[in-house]
Design a protein around this motif. Structure first.
Motif, PDB file in Angstrom:
ATOM      1  N   ARG A 119      44.773  36.865  36.060  1.00 12.96           N
ATOM      2  CA  ARG A 119      44.072  36.809  34.781  1.00 12.96           C
ATOM      3  C   ARG A 119      42.607  37.199  34.958  1.00 12.96           C
ATOM      4  NH1 ARG A 119      40.651  33.248  32.350  1.00 12.96           N
ATOM      5  NH2 ARG A 119      40.787  32.944  30.080  1.00 12.96           N
ATOM      6  N   GLY A 123      42.228  40.852  35.070  1.00 10.28           N
ATOM      7  CA  GLY A 123      42.362  41.421  33.730  1.00 10.28           C
ATOM      8  C   GLY A 123      41.054  41.345  32.962  1.00 10.28           C
ATOM      9  N   LEU A 124      40.405  40.193  33.030  1.00  8.71           N
ATOM     10  CA  LEU A 124      39.098  40.048  32.385  1.00  8.71           C
ATOM     11  C   LEU A 124      38.049  40.904  33.087  1.00  8.71           C
ATOM     12  CD1 LEU A 124      38.910  36.224  31.590  1.00  8.71           C
ATOM     13  CD2 LEU A 124      39.167  38.122  29.988  1.00  8.71           C
ATOM     14  N   THR A 179      46.885  44.290  42.800  1.00  2.00           N
ATOM     15  CA  THR A 179      47.431  43.508  41.688  1.00  2.00           C
ATOM     16  C   THR A 179      48.843  43.021  41.992  1.00  2.00           C
ATOM     17  OG1 THR A 179      48.092  45.567  40.566  1.00  2.00           O
ATOM     18  CG2 THR A 179      45.989  44.596  39.930  1.00  2.00           C
ATOM     19  N   GLU A 218      52.133  29.510  39.078  1.00  2.00           N
ATOM     20  CA  GLU A 218      51.266  29.784  37.938  1.00  2.00           C
ATOM     21  C   GLU A 218      51.845  30.870  37.035  1.00  2.00           C
ATOM     22  OE1 GLU A 218      46.757  29.255  39.262  1.00  2.00           O
ATOM     23  OE2 GLU A 218      47.904  30.439  40.717  1.00  2.00           O
ATOM     24  N   LEU A 219      52.681  31.722  37.601  1.00  4.45           N
ATOM     25  CA  LEU A 219      53.366  32.752  36.834  1.00  4.45           C
ATOM     26  C   LEU A 219      54.863  32.492  36.871  1.00  4.45           C
ATOM     27  CD1 LEU A 219      51.535  36.030  37.987  1.00  4.45           C
ATOM     28  CD2 LEU A 219      51.373  34.929  35.747  1.00  4.45           C
ATOM     29  N   GLY A 223      50.317  43.283  32.329  1.00  6.53           N
ATOM     30  CA  GLY A 223      48.918  42.956  32.570  1.00  6.53           C
ATOM     31  C   GLY A 223      48.023  44.177  32.510  1.00  6.53           C
ATOM     32  N   ALA A 242      45.064  44.677  29.693  1.00  6.11           N
ATOM     33  CA  ALA A 242      43.672  44.796  30.126  1.00  6.11           C
ATOM     34  C   ALA A 242      43.115  46.172  29.781  1.00  6.11           C
ATOM     35  CB  ALA A 242      43.561  44.537  31.629  1.00  6.11           C
ATOM     36  N   ALA A 275      39.646  37.117  26.661  1.00  3.91           N
ATOM     37  CA  ALA A 275      40.155  35.917  27.322  1.00  3.91           C
ATOM     38  C   ALA A 275      41.129  35.181  26.413  1.00  3.91           C
ATOM     39  CB  ALA A 275      38.995  35.001  27.702  1.00  3.91           C
ATOM     40  N   LEU A 311      44.401  37.241  26.294  1.00  3.89           N
ATOM     41  CA  LEU A 311      45.172  37.089  27.531  1.00  3.89           C
ATOM     42  C   LEU A 311      45.865  35.731  27.584  1.00  3.89           C
ATOM     43  CD1 LEU A 311      42.687  38.657  30.114  1.00  3.89           C
ATOM     44  CD2 LEU A 311      44.908  39.573  29.462  1.00  3.89           C
ATOM     45  N   ASP A 312      45.172  34.694  27.165  1.00  2.00           N
ATOM     46  CA  ASP A 312      45.776  33.362  27.174  1.00  2.00           C
ATOM     47  C   ASP A 312      46.903  33.263  26.154  1.00  2.00           C
ATOM     48  OD1 ASP A 312      44.071  32.564  29.157  1.00  2.00           O
ATOM     49  OD2 ASP A 312      42.633  31.606  27.801  1.00  2.00           O
ATOM     50  N   GLY A 357      49.746  35.147  27.481  1.00  2.00           N
ATOM     51  CA  GLY A 357      50.243  34.445  28.660  1.00  2.00           C
ATOM     52  C   GLY A 357      51.123  33.269  28.287  1.00  2.00           C
TER      53      GLY A 357
END
Length: 212
Positions: free
Chosen positions: A92, A95-96, A136, A148-149, A161, A165, A187, A190-191, A194
């Protein structure tokens, strides 16, 4: 003698002049995009004769390609740093980081995009692209291993992703996202994606509940 033979009236060592010319070209890209770069002006700012750059670059296109290679290296460094400094999911953060790069260096981002997607790539640009893909991929694998994923197809996770992005970055450059708020909005997007934007399926509506 250290530094080698001089090249140009300001006495740049031959090995260093190429780096100076590329750095000046990148500065000019920052000022006005690739269209603003001219070999004559790069030479003037570097303090060398108008013919000196042609001892290192066949033409303006070759100089721009070298500038794009330098930008690609800088872009990769910033994304590695974003991952290293992340306090949460590193995928993440990168991506940001892509969006942040477009906000800070819009003309560099456009140069890199055009050079990567506009035709044959130089070996160095091919290598930079492959390094970013491998980087990546490692982040996705690490995110899956840590839980986390989700355990999804990693290639699809990476593609999603990248698409998100890249799309947010390009929307910022094109003015669809306000530049001063692009990173905060990105952000949130993306959240949101996600977490998933589809409502989990519930019990079927209507019918019998099995009790007669």
């Amino acid at each position: 003698m250290p530094g080698g033979r001089a090249d140009g009236r300001n006495g740049h060592p031959r090995g260093a002049l190429r780096e100076v010319l590329v750095a000046v070209a990148v500065e000019m890209v920052d000022e006005g995009g690739a269209a603003a770069v001219s070999v004559r002006e790069v030479a003037r700012r570097a303090g060398v004769s108008s013919g000196a750059p042609f001892r290192h670059f066949a033409d303006r296109d070759a100089l721009l390609e070298a500038a794009a290679e330098a930008v690609a290296a800088h872009f990769f460094e910033t994304q590695v740093r974003a991952a290293e400094e992340a306090t949460g999911l590193r995928f993440r953060a990168v991506g940001l980081g892509v969006v942040g790069y477009a906000v800070t260096y819009p003309h560099r981002f456009e140069l890199l995009r055009s050079m990567l997607n506009g035709g044959p790539r130089s070996p160095l640009l091919n290598r930079a692209s492959a390094m970013f893909d491998a980087f990546t991929a490692e982040l996705v694998d690490a995110g899956r291993e840590s839980g986390e994923l989700r355990d999804q197809d990693p290639a699809l996770v990476r593609l999603a992703g990248h698409a998100l992005a890249y799309g947010l970055a390009q929307m910022t450059i094109d003015g669809y996202l306000p530049r001063d708020d692009a990173e905060r909005l990105s952000a949130q997007v993306l959240d949101l994606l996600g977490e998933g934007i589809m409502t989990p399926p519930g019990p079927p509506s209507g019918g019998h509940d099995g009790i007669s």
